[in-house]
Design an enzyme around this catalytic site. Structure first.
Site, PDB file in Angstrom:
ATOM      1  CG  ASP A   1       2.426   7.103  -7.019  1.00  0.00           C
ATOM      2  OD1 ASP A   1       1.485   7.420  -6.603  1.00  0.00           O
ATOM      3  OD2 ASP A   1       2.769   6.193  -7.719  1.00  0.00           O
TER       4      ASP A   1
ATOM      5  CD  GLU B   1       2.719   8.577  -2.124  1.00  0.00           C
ATOM      6  OE1 GLU B   1       1.779   7.689  -1.500  1.00  0.00           O
ATOM      7  OE2 GLU B   1       3.229   7.479  -3.450  1.00  0.00           O
TER       8      GLU B   1
HETATM    9  C1  GLC Z   1       0.551   6.327  -4.912  1.00  0.00           C
HETATM   10  C2  GLC Z   1      -1.083   7.151  -4.508  1.00  0.00           C
HETATM   11  C3  GLC Z   1      -2.315   6.316  -4.735  1.00  0.00           C
HETATM   12  C4  GLC Z   1      -2.180   4.718  -6.148  1.00  0.00           C
HETATM   13  C5  GLC Z   1      -0.707   4.713  -5.477  1.00  0.00           C
HETATM   14  C6  GLC Z   1      -0.715   3.211  -6.405  1.00  0.00           C
HETATM   15  O1  GLC Z   1       0.367   5.692  -3.290  1.00  0.00           O
HETATM   16  O2  GLC Z   1      -0.936   8.662  -3.714  1.00  0.00           O
HETATM   17  O3  GLC Z   1      -2.868   6.990  -5.002  1.00  0.00           O
HETATM   18  O4  GLC Z   1      -3.110   3.961  -5.751  1.00  0.00           O
HETATM   19  O5  GLC Z   1       0.504   5.438  -4.883  1.00  0.00           O
HETATM   20  O6  GLC Z   1       0.366   4.159  -7.455  1.00  0.00           O
END
Ligand code: GLC
Length: 652
Positions: A288, A330
């Site tokens: 993440d 991500e």
């Molecule tokens: C990522 C997740 C998102 C979250 C952020 C903080 O971007 O996809 O949903 O708010 O991280 O953890």
């Protein structure tokens, strides 16, 4: 040793230690396998670790500790998972196969609990799922937790969905069915309720150094001079004042404390977390917010070189201890730099194995709004390709808002103004643009007007408006849009992800704000609860659910049969001189190929064989995929409005 030099001698000594340790704690053949893997991957870990921590600690000692943890965790790894490791080591491209099809859901919203999830596996199998991404499963803080992205305990699952044993049991069920399990690993921050944060709060200096804490506003102000706001509406600023501690770095929400990766203890703790999750049956870890791991004054504190070194070191250590496990980045960064997360640094440096294809997602929505494919062709052609041994994950919709990542250079190349086009997309999908079919909501209004958008795929495609108007023609078009987008996601290159509910054309959740803690975060509008009554209607001829579900099944099944749709087969977007048509060719190493045609303009197309011939295609023995979407007659491919066709090309 001298700090900062990865000499062969250091590697040799580390290996000797690892051999002795492994021999003492692992049975054969695992001990020998561990040593072989350490031999192979240790230099890849040592290099980034020296660059990151060489001036702070004795890196040889750090690696010895990491190996010690790793051997301990390998000793606990189940026979079943070790067997998977072996299988994947001998078939490292397993995730590139065209049979890979992902499904993404929240356990509580889809099934209730992890155990209940196990009784829905037939549903997933019916859809062709071979990869299941469970949205955050680890124990979050109580109350508002940013959808589970504020983890209070990495060793427990969210008590509302079960206990750790339930996760392992589910993973075993999935593995028996040939489905890989993907789980989120939130590694940029912990919840302020996490024991590390609590010990920092209690004054323990070791844990204070796990976070980025400043006594006054001097450094926060200096950093904020160049830091963008991530959640300007929800949580302005990037620092939070915490009584008794000072100013704590909180990129996202005030309860999400950024970890200090300049501290090697944080690296070690997170590696243990990764390996523990791997032992619980996770095959893919979704990293993440990967770009945020390293901070540097005077920058936007994203995508720093050290972030990549961290990912490379994690990858290498994982290869030593749990080689079958993949890392997925991500990283919502500009397309020009996204492939760095896949190890593309001029020369290839193994990093993450998978990354979200954010650019394709944005281009899908852009094509639908404009009815033309020229910007998509430009952007998808110009961006670097994913390195051969890695893959995109492709998606139409995820759980986050859609940010309008359109590069100014790409817009200009096709005669558009970047800022104006981004504004247009936002206004199109929030329904302001006259004639828009979309029912999205602005997530955090941006002063530029290019605000990100929330909303389910179906609602953004016009399903809601059509149903409310009881307009059958509009409904057919709206569902065709959804199917067209998914046809691209299933064939463009990468592992396609179906976001829960899209297979049934689920609309925006009208009650999204009612749940405690959700009211001011409208991303919940596109995180509906699974509608099992709607799922039942997939078996009822003539319903929207049966139509869309059947299309997804056809896409998954057809994909599985076509080696040209392997993730590592090349993708080339074609210019056939027809603005409302998206055309691309896939080519696999075995010489097989596939031409995909999509009517993105919504008016239908007749693509004559002459056009295909002039583009250099021997007109194929045509096999059209897509119920009612295309046909072949009179030396032409006829696409219905938003219709698509996959045309296998003859081998060379
Ligand atoms: C990522 C997740 C998102 C979250 C952020 C903080 O971007 O996809 O949903 O708010 O991280 O953890």
């Amino acid at each position: 040793m001298t700090h900062g030099s990865a000499s062969d001698d250091v590697v040799r000594r580390l290996l000797a230690g690892a051999v002795a340790d492994a021999a003492g704690r692992l049975a054969e053949p695992d001990a020998a396998a561990f040593v072989l893997r350490a031999q192979r991957w240790l230099p890849d870990a040592l290099r980034p670790l020296e660059a990151l921590y060489g001036d702070r600690v004795d890196v040889a000692e750090l690696v010895r500790d990491l190996l010690d943890d790793a051997v301990g965790l390998v000793a606990e790894r189940s026979d079943e998972l070790r067997a998977l490791d072996r299988q994947r080591e001998s078939d490292p491209d397993w995730f590139q196969e065209s049979r890979m099809v992902g499904y993404v859901c929240y356990v509580d919203r889809f099934a209730g609990t992890l155990t209940a999830m196990r009784s829905h596996l037939d549903y997933l199998a019916e859809l062709g799922t071979t990869y299941l991404h469970l949205m955050p499963v680890l124990a979050p803080r109580e109350g508002e937790s940013d959808g589970g992205y504020a983890v209070a305990d990495y060793d427990a699952v969210d008590p509302r969905i079960g206990v750790i044993g339930d996760l392992t049991a589910l993973a075993s069920d999935l593995h028996r069915r040939g489905i890989a399990l993907c789980v989120d690993l939130v590694l940029n921050h912990t919840a302020r309720e996490h024991p590390w944060a609590q010990r920092a709060l209690a004054g323990d200096p070791r844990f204070r150094d796990f976070y980025l804490v400043y006594p006054d506003r001097l450094m926060p102000d200096a950093f904020e001079a160049t830091l963008p706001e991530i959640f300007p509406g929800l949580a302005p600023g990037s620092f939070t004042h915490v009584e008794g501690l000072g100013w704590v770095w909180t990129t996202f929400r005030e309860f999400q404390w950024d970890l200090n990766y300049a501290n090697p203890d944080v690296f070690r703790a997170m590696l243990r977390t990764m390996l523990t999750l791997a032992n619980r049956g996770a095959d893919i870890l979704r990293l993440d917010a990967a770009p945020f791991l390293w901070k540097r004054l005077g920058t936007d504190c994203q995508d720093q070189p050290e972030t990549h070194l961290l990912l490379q070191a994690f990858r290498a250590m994982l290869s030593v201890a749990a080689p079958g496990v993949l890392l997925k980045a991500e990283a919502m960064v500009a397309p020009d730099i996204l492939t760095r997360y896949l190890g593309d640094h001029g020369e290839y440096c193994r990093e993450c194995d998978l990354a979200y294809d954010n650019q394709l997602m944005v281009m899908l929505w852009s094509m639908l709004a404009t009815g033309t494919s020229d910007l998509a062709r430009q952007a998808l052609t110009r961006r670097p390709a994913a390195p051969r041994s890695t893959s995109w994950v492709t998606y139409v919709r995820g759980h986050d808002d859609i940010g309008w990542a359109v590069a100014d250079a790409d817009a200009a190349a096709v005669g558009l103004d970047g800022p104006a086009h981004r504004r247009f997309l936002s206004e199109f999908y929030d329904g302001t643009v006259p004639g828009s079919f979309a029912e999205g909501d602005v997530f955090q209004a941006s002063p530029t007007g290019a605000s990100p958008i929330s909303g389910t795929t179906a609602s953004l495609c016009g399903v809601g408006i059509a149903l409310e108007a009881q307009d059958e023609v509009a409904l057919d078009l709206a569902l065709s849009r959804l199917e067209a987008l998914y046809s691209v996601v299933f064939s463009f290159g990468g592992i396609p992800l179906v976001y829960m509910g899209d297979e049934l054309a689920l609309r925006n959740d009208p009650a999204w704000a009612d749940e405690p803690g959700h009211g001011h975060d409208n991303r919940w509008v596109h995180r509906p609860r699974m509608d099992w009554a709607a799922a039942e209607r997939r078996n009822q001829e003539g319903t929207a659910e049966s139509r869309v579900f059947a299309t997804m099944k056809v896409l998954a099944a057809a994909r599985g049969e076509l080696s040209a749709l392997r993730s590592d087969a090349s993708s080339t977007v074609l210019d056939l001189g027809v603005p409302g048509l998206l055309a691309y060719v896939r080519g696999a190493e075995d010489g097989s190929g596939l031409l995909a045609l999509v009517d993105i303009g919504g008016n239908g197309q007749v693509v004559g064989f002459d056009i295909l011939r002039s583009a250099g295609f021997d007109v194929p023995a045509i096999a059209v995929v897509g119920r009612h979407t295309a046909s072949v007659a009179d030396d032409a491919v006829h696409l219905r409005p938003y219709g698509f066709a996959w045309l296998p090309l003859p081998r060379d």
